[in-house]
Write a protein that holds these residues in place. Structure first.
Motif, mmCIF file in Angstrom:
data_model
loop_
_atom_site.group_PDB
_atom_site.id
_atom_site.type_symbol
_atom_site.label_atom_id
_atom_site.label_comp_id
_atom_site.label_asym_id
_atom_site.label_seq_id
_atom_site.Cartn_x
_atom_site.Cartn_y
_atom_site.Cartn_z
ATOM 1 N N PRO A 184 0.816 -1.212 0.000
ATOM 2 C CA PRO A 184 0.000 0.000 0.000
ATOM 3 C C PRO A 184 0.850 1.262 0.000
ATOM 4 O O PRO A 184 1.986 1.257 0.486
ATOM 5 N N VAL A 185 0.309 2.313 -0.587
ATOM 6 C CA VAL A 185 1.013 3.582 -0.643
ATOM 7 C C VAL A 185 1.177 4.158 0.759
ATOM 8 O O VAL A 185 2.222 4.701 1.113
ATOM 9 N N LEU A 186 0.154 4.021 1.546
ATOM 10 C CA LEU A 186 0.186 4.591 2.889
ATOM 11 C C LEU A 186 -0.571 3.685 3.843
ATOM 12 O O LEU A 186 -1.669 3.227 3.542
ATOM 13 N N SER A 187 0.032 3.432 4.983
ATOM 14 C CA SER A 187 -0.611 2.628 6.009
ATOM 15 C C SER A 187 -0.316 3.272 7.356
ATOM 16 O O SER A 187 0.831 3.289 7.803
ATOM 17 N N VAL A 188 -1.335 3.824 7.972
ATOM 18 C CA VAL A 188 -1.168 4.514 9.251
ATOM 19 C C VAL A 188 -1.747 3.640 10.360
ATOM 20 O O VAL A 188 -2.955 3.416 10.401
ATOM 21 N N PRO A 189 -0.924 3.129 11.258
ATOM 22 C CA PRO A 189 -1.453 2.337 12.380
ATOM 23 C C PRO A 189 -2.429 3.175 13.197
ATOM 24 O O PRO A 189 -2.062 4.242 13.691
ATOM 25 N N LYS A 190 -3.652 2.691 13.318
ATOM 26 C CA LYS A 190 -4.669 3.525 13.975
ATOM 27 C C LYS A 190 -4.337 3.816 15.438
ATOM 28 O O LYS A 190 -4.707 4.871 15.959
ATOM 29 N N ASN A 191 -3.638 2.925 16.117
ATOM 30 C CA ASN A 191 -3.282 3.170 17.514
ATOM 31 C C ASN A 191 -2.258 4.290 17.672
ATOM 32 O O ASN A 191 -2.068 4.817 18.774
ATOM 33 N N ALA A 192 -1.594 4.630 16.567
ATOM 34 C CA ALA A 192 -0.577 5.680 16.635
ATOM 35 C C ALA A 192 -1.159 7.071 16.390
ATOM 36 O O ALA A 192 -0.483 8.070 16.631
ATOM 37 N N VAL A 193 -2.397 7.146 15.922
ATOM 38 C CA VAL A 193 -2.979 8.430 15.523
ATOM 39 C C VAL A 193 -3.500 9.198 16.733
ATOM 40 O O VAL A 193 -4.264 8.677 17.546
ATOM 41 N N GLU A 194 -3.108 10.463 16.798
ATOM 42 C CA GLU A 194 -3.561 11.341 17.870
ATOM 43 C C GLU A 194 -4.725 12.218 17.424
ATOM 44 O O GLU A 194 -5.685 12.428 18.172
ATOM 45 N N SER A 195 -4.663 12.737 16.183
ATOM 46 C CA SER A 195 -5.730 13.614 15.705
ATOM 47 C C SER A 195 -5.853 13.536 14.194
ATOM 48 O O SER A 195 -4.902 13.177 13.486
ATOM 49 N N VAL A 196 -7.060 13.873 13.713
ATOM 50 C CA VAL A 196 -7.340 13.947 12.281
ATOM 51 C C VAL A 196 -8.097 15.244 12.028
ATOM 52 O O VAL A 196 -9.058 15.560 12.731
ATOM 53 N N THR A 197 -7.667 15.982 11.024
ATOM 54 C CA THR A 197 -8.309 17.248 10.690
ATOM 55 C C THR A 197 -8.707 17.259 9.222
ATOM 56 O O THR A 197 -7.900 16.883 8.356
ATOM 57 N N ILE A 198 -9.955 17.657 8.953
ATOM 58 C CA ILE A 198 -10.436 17.839 7.591
ATOM 59 C C ILE A 198 -11.091 19.217 7.542
ATOM 60 O O ILE A 198 -12.095 19.450 8.217
ATOM 61 N N ALA A 199 -10.505 20.114 6.738
ATOM 62 C CA ALA A 199 -10.992 21.498 6.687
ATOM 63 C C ALA A 199 -10.975 22.084 8.092
ATOM 64 O O ALA A 199 -9.948 22.084 8.755
ATOM 65 N N LYS A 200 -12.141 22.517 8.608
ATOM 66 C CA LYS A 200 -12.196 23.123 9.938
ATOM 67 C C LYS A 200 -12.671 22.139 11.006
ATOM 68 O O LYS A 200 -12.817 22.514 12.177
ATOM 69 N N SER A 201 -12.890 20.891 10.609
ATOM 70 C CA SER A 201 -13.334 19.877 11.561
ATOM 71 C C SER A 201 -12.163 19.007 11.979
ATOM 72 O O SER A 201 -11.237 18.760 11.200
ATOM 73 N N TYR A 202 -12.206 18.552 13.221
ATOM 74 C CA TYR A 202 -11.125 17.694 13.689
ATOM 75 C C TYR A 202 -11.634 16.744 14.767
ATOM 76 O O TYR A 202 -12.657 16.997 15.420
ATOM 77 N N VAL A 203 -10.894 15.656 14.937
ATOM 78 C CA VAL A 203 -11.120 14.734 16.048
ATOM 79 C C VAL A 203 -9.766 14.489 16.695
ATOM 80 O O VAL A 203 -8.726 14.570 16.045
ATOM 81 N N GLN A 204 -9.783 14.163 17.988
ATOM 82 C CA GLN A 204 -8.530 13.887 18.671
ATOM 83 C C GLN A 204 -8.783 13.001 19.889
ATOM 84 O O GLN A 204 -9.925 12.774 20.282
ATOM 85 N N ARG A 205 -7.718 12.552 20.478
ATOM 86 C CA ARG A 205 -7.790 11.757 21.704
ATOM 87 C C ARG A 205 -6.512 12.015 22.499
ATOM 88 O O ARG A 205 -5.483 12.444 21.940
ATOM 89 N N GLU A 206 -6.566 11.708 23.763
ATOM 90 C CA GLU A 206 -5.447 12.040 24.640
ATOM 91 C C GLU A 206 -4.429 10.913 24.762
ATOM 92 O O GLU A 206 -3.278 11.161 25.097
ATOM 93 N N LYS A 207 -4.849 9.683 24.496
ATOM 94 C CA LYS A 207 -3.917 8.569 24.610
ATOM 95 C C LYS A 207 -4.281 7.481 23.605
ATOM 96 O O LYS A 207 -5.397 7.437 23.076
ATOM 97 N N GLN A 208 -3.326 6.615 23.362
ATOM 98 C CA GLN A 208 -3.543 5.524 22.415
ATOM 99 C C GLN A 208 -4.646 4.591 22.906
ATOM 100 O O GLN A 208 -4.838 4.408 24.105
ATOM 101 N N ALA A 209 -5.361 4.012 21.950
ATOM 102 C CA ALA A 209 -6.438 3.058 22.216
ATOM 103 C C ALA A 209 -7.685 3.720 22.780
ATOM 104 O O ALA A 209 -8.690 3.047 23.011
#
Length: 318
Positions: free
Chosen positions: A183-208
């Motif tokens: 795959p061109v890109l594979s982002v382990p979901k447990n490593a993700v802290e935040s996702v931003t699209i335009a002016k919307s975003y989601v985040q979390r404080e710790k893994q899992a």
């Protein structure tokens, strides 16, 4: 020189030529009949360090692999990098495949074993592998179907009618897009802290932990973080995207690695440009990772598979 001597000399010369021709013919015939235990791609093996082109032809088309700067690239795939695992498997087989057993020739066997040359006949044809140094052909071998034992393949050199069983893994992809490094890109979901699209975003404080948007609503972002597969890859210089992307997705990991995915609409397809960067306080290994992997993304546009393109284009962080 009198006429008698001239005829004598002519007979001597003719006899010599016939002897040499017969010797060459018998040597070639004997060599063809005594290939058992020898390498199928012998010339390629002997000149392995200089081999820089492999063409794989079948009834479905062809794959052109070229080596540049120690990397194997897909010539009919935007000159992007070929899958390292597939290249390793192909080169290992080419360097190790051996003629195991000769099969008595029968014209009907060419169809039965799928040994017709795909460049001349599509029906019941096999896979033709040609190896080169620049434009000089070293070996060309037709790979037929796999034998019932699943250990060997039927093979044939198109320059003669000898059918052989040879060992090796010749289960090769036959379409250019199947050779792309995916795959061109594979982002382990447990490593993700935040996702931003335009002016919307989601985040979390710790893994899992769960992701929450700015409204405090839980959001399932797993579909957005799925591995990214490309159908086609082209140089951004040859196919410049629109000035403004249709959408930008910003993914930040807990380690300070940031993926910026810019989506473009072009010719009713979704193309992605991927940039790797860091946050203000990245882990030390993040910069090293970017230095080692940025060449896979810089200057490239990736055509995303329709199903994934739909998710990337329409997903909302709500």
């Amino acid at each position: 020189m009198n006429k008698k001597n001239w005829w004598a000399l002519s007979v001597i010369i003719l006899t010599f030529l016939l002897t040499v021709t017969a010797a060459i013919w018998y040597e070639q015939k004997d060599s063809a009949n005594n290939l058992q235990g020898k390498l199928v791609f012998a010339k390629t093996y002997n000149d392995g360090s200089r081999v820089n082109k492999i063409v794989i032809s079948s009834k479905d088309g062809y794959v052109i692999l070229k080596q540049e700067n120690s990397y194997w690239l897909l010539e009919n795939g935007g000159m992007y990098f070929a899958d390292f695992r597939l290249i390793h498997s192909l080169l290992s087989t080419v360097n190790q495949s051996i003629y195991m057993m000769k099969i008595p020739y029968d014209a009907q066997k060419l169809s039965k074993y799928l040994l017709h040359n795909p460049e001349k006949q599509k029906e019941n044809s096999g896979v033709l592998i040609k190896t080169y140094v620049d434009e000089k052909i070293l070996d060309e071998i037709i790979i037929g179907r796999e034998a019932d034992t699943k250990k060997y393949f039927y093979v044939m050199n198109p320059k003669n009618k000898d059918i052989w069983l040879a060992d090796g893994n010749f289960n090769l992809p036959l379409k250019p897009e199947e050779w792309l490094l995916n795959p061109v890109l594979s982002v382990p979901k447990n490593a993700v802290e935040s996702v931003t699209i335009a002016k919307s975003y989601v985040q979390r404080e710790k893994q899992a932990a769960y992701f929450f948007n700015e409204k405090g609503n839980r959001v399932f972002v797993e579909p957005l973080l799925n591995i990214l597969y490309a159908l086609n890859i082209v140089s951004a210089e040859k196919q410049k995207p629109e000035d403004e992307p249709a959408r930008v997705i910003d993914v930040i990991t807990f380690y300070g690695l940031e993926y910026i995915i810019k989506l473009y609409n072009k010719d009713n397809k979704i193309w992605a440009k991927i940039d790797l960067t860091t946050t203000s306080l990245p882990k030390s290994q993040v910069k090293e990772y970017i230095n080692e992997n940025s060449f896979l993304y810089e200057g490239w546009l990736f055509e995303i598979a329709p199903g994934q393109a739909h998710v990337l284009r329409d997903f909302k962080l709500e």
